[in-house]
Scaffold this motif. Structure first.
Motif, short mmCIF file in Angstrom:
data_model
loop_
_atom_site.label_atom_id
_atom_site.label_comp_id
_atom_site.label_asym_id
_atom_site.label_seq_id
_atom_site.Cartn_x
_atom_site.Cartn_y
_atom_site.Cartn_z
N ALA A 2 39.65 79.17 38.22
CA ALA A 2 39.32 80.59 38.25
C ALA A 2 40.30 81.35 39.15
O ALA A 2 40.75 80.85 40.17
CB ALA A 2 37.90 80.80 38.75
N LYS A 3 40.58 82.57 38.73
CA LYS A 3 41.42 83.47 39.52
C LYS A 3 40.50 84.38 40.31
O LYS A 3 39.54 84.92 39.79
CB LYS A 3 42.32 84.28 38.61
CG LYS A 3 43.34 83.44 37.89
CD LYS A 3 44.18 84.29 36.96
CE LYS A 3 45.15 83.39 36.22
NZ LYS A 3 45.04 83.48 34.79
N GLU A 4 40.84 84.57 41.57
CA GLU A 4 40.06 85.44 42.45
C GLU A 4 40.84 86.73 42.67
O GLU A 4 42.04 86.69 42.96
CB GLU A 4 39.83 84.74 43.79
CG GLU A 4 39.07 85.57 44.79
CD GLU A 4 38.93 84.85 46.12
OE1 GLU A 4 37.78 84.58 46.51
OE2 GLU A 4 39.97 84.57 46.76
N TYR A 21 35.77 86.75 39.94
CA TYR A 21 36.36 85.48 39.51
C TYR A 21 36.48 85.49 38.00
O TYR A 21 35.51 85.79 37.30
CB TYR A 21 35.50 84.31 40.00
CG TYR A 21 35.40 84.34 41.51
CD1 TYR A 21 36.38 83.73 42.29
CD2 TYR A 21 34.40 85.05 42.14
CE1 TYR A 21 36.33 83.83 43.67
CE2 TYR A 21 34.34 85.14 43.53
CZ TYR A 21 35.31 84.53 44.28
OH TYR A 21 35.27 84.63 45.65
N SER A 22 37.68 85.17 37.52
CA SER A 22 37.91 85.24 36.08
C SER A 22 38.56 83.97 35.55
O SER A 22 39.25 83.25 36.28
CB SER A 22 38.79 86.45 35.75
OG SER A 22 40.07 86.29 36.33
N LEU A 23 38.31 83.72 34.29
CA LEU A 23 39.00 82.69 33.52
C LEU A 23 39.78 83.46 32.45
O LEU A 23 40.88 83.89 32.68
CB LEU A 23 38.00 81.69 32.93
CG LEU A 23 37.21 80.91 33.99
CD1 LEU A 23 36.07 80.13 33.37
CD2 LEU A 23 38.13 80.00 34.78
N LYS A 78 25.26 76.43 40.31
CA LYS A 78 26.41 75.77 39.68
C LYS A 78 26.24 75.69 38.17
O LYS A 78 27.19 75.89 37.42
CB LYS A 78 26.61 74.36 40.24
CG LYS A 78 27.40 74.29 41.49
CD LYS A 78 27.62 72.84 41.87
CE LYS A 78 28.87 72.71 42.68
NZ LYS A 78 29.26 71.34 42.91
N SER A 79 25.02 75.41 37.73
CA SER A 79 24.79 75.31 36.28
C SER A 79 25.03 76.67 35.61
O SER A 79 25.59 76.74 34.52
CB SER A 79 23.39 74.78 35.97
OG SER A 79 22.40 75.73 36.25
N TYR A 80 24.63 77.76 36.27
CA TYR A 80 24.90 79.09 35.73
C TYR A 80 26.40 79.39 35.72
O TYR A 80 26.91 80.03 34.79
CB TYR A 80 24.17 80.17 36.52
CG TYR A 80 22.68 80.26 36.24
CD1 TYR A 80 22.20 80.57 34.98
CD2 TYR A 80 21.76 80.03 37.25
CE1 TYR A 80 20.84 80.65 34.73
CE2 TYR A 80 20.40 80.12 37.01
CZ TYR A 80 19.95 80.42 35.75
OH TYR A 80 18.60 80.50 35.50
N ILE A 81 27.10 78.96 36.74
CA ILE A 81 28.55 79.18 36.80
C ILE A 81 29.23 78.42 35.67
O ILE A 81 30.09 78.97 34.96
CB ILE A 81 29.12 78.77 38.18
CG1 ILE A 81 28.57 79.69 39.27
CG2 ILE A 81 30.65 78.81 38.16
CD1 ILE A 81 28.85 79.22 40.69
N PHE A 82 28.86 77.15 35.46
CA PHE A 82 29.43 76.37 34.36
C PHE A 82 29.12 77.03 33.01
O PHE A 82 29.99 77.15 32.15
CB PHE A 82 28.88 74.94 34.35
CG PHE A 82 29.55 74.02 35.31
CD1 PHE A 82 30.92 73.82 35.30
CD2 PHE A 82 28.80 73.29 36.22
CE1 PHE A 82 31.54 72.94 36.19
CE2 PHE A 82 29.41 72.42 37.11
CZ PHE A 82 30.77 72.25 37.10
N GLU A 83 27.87 77.44 32.83
CA GLU A 83 27.48 78.07 31.58
C GLU A 83 28.25 79.37 31.36
O GLU A 83 28.69 79.67 30.25
CB GLU A 83 25.97 78.34 31.56
CG GLU A 83 25.47 78.84 30.23
CD GLU A 83 23.97 79.09 30.20
OE1 GLU A 83 23.51 79.64 29.19
OE2 GLU A 83 23.27 78.77 31.18
N SER A 84 28.46 80.13 32.41
CA SER A 84 29.23 81.37 32.31
C SER A 84 30.67 81.09 31.88
O SER A 84 31.25 81.86 31.11
CB SER A 84 29.24 82.11 33.64
OG SER A 84 27.97 82.63 33.92
N ALA A 85 31.24 80.00 32.39
CA ALA A 85 32.60 79.63 31.99
C ALA A 85 32.65 79.27 30.51
O ALA A 85 33.59 79.66 29.80
CB ALA A 85 33.08 78.45 32.84
#
Length: 136
Positions: free
Chosen positions: A38-40, A49-51, A115-122
């Motif tokens: 991720a880029k900050e 934070y973006s992908l 963390k699970s929400y962050i992974f799902e968001s990705a």
């Protein structure tokens, strides 16, 4: 909109009250550990934070949105409305897309769930990108 502009994330962190800084630094580490690619960047004076596109952000309450400040630190998901949130962990408010969770202390943070929400968001970020790519 805001009376000042931080040069970088470190300057923003230096401006925070101790408890907010502790929570913000913890959440920042969590994002960067979970999504090392991720880029900050600062946007609206807070870290995003973006992908492919923005995935999430951390908004310390003392960083004004206009003239409004609040307590704690808000962790927002750009694709919040697309997340599977069966336990209603996230605050939907009146927003249509961005959902968030406010933390007043480190002990409130459910690391595994966040963390699970962050992974799902990705994953959603990639799906949205691919679906737009197919339309082009």
């Amino acid at each position: 909109m805001q009376p000042y502009k931080f040069r970088d994330v470190e300057e923003m962190l230096d401006s925070l009250p101790k408890e907010e800084r502790t929570i913000t630094e913890f959440l920042r580490s969590l994002v960067l550990d979970t999504l090392p690619q991720a880029k900050e960047k600062l946007s609206f004076n807070v870290p995003f934070y973006s992908l492919r596109k923005n995935v999430c952000h951390i908004w310390p309450g003392s960083v004004a949105w206009g003239k409004k400040t609040y307590e704690g630190v808000s962790f927002g998901f750009t694709y919040g409305s697309l997340l599977l949130d069966e336990t209603n962990y996230l605050d939907k408010g009146t927003r249509k897309q961005i959902y968030s969770k406010k933390f007043l202390s480190l002990s409130e943070i459910d690391v595994t769930l966040l963390k699970s929400y962050i992974f799902e968001s990705a994953l959603i970020d990639e799906e949205v990108y691919q679906s737009k790519k197919l339309k082009d």
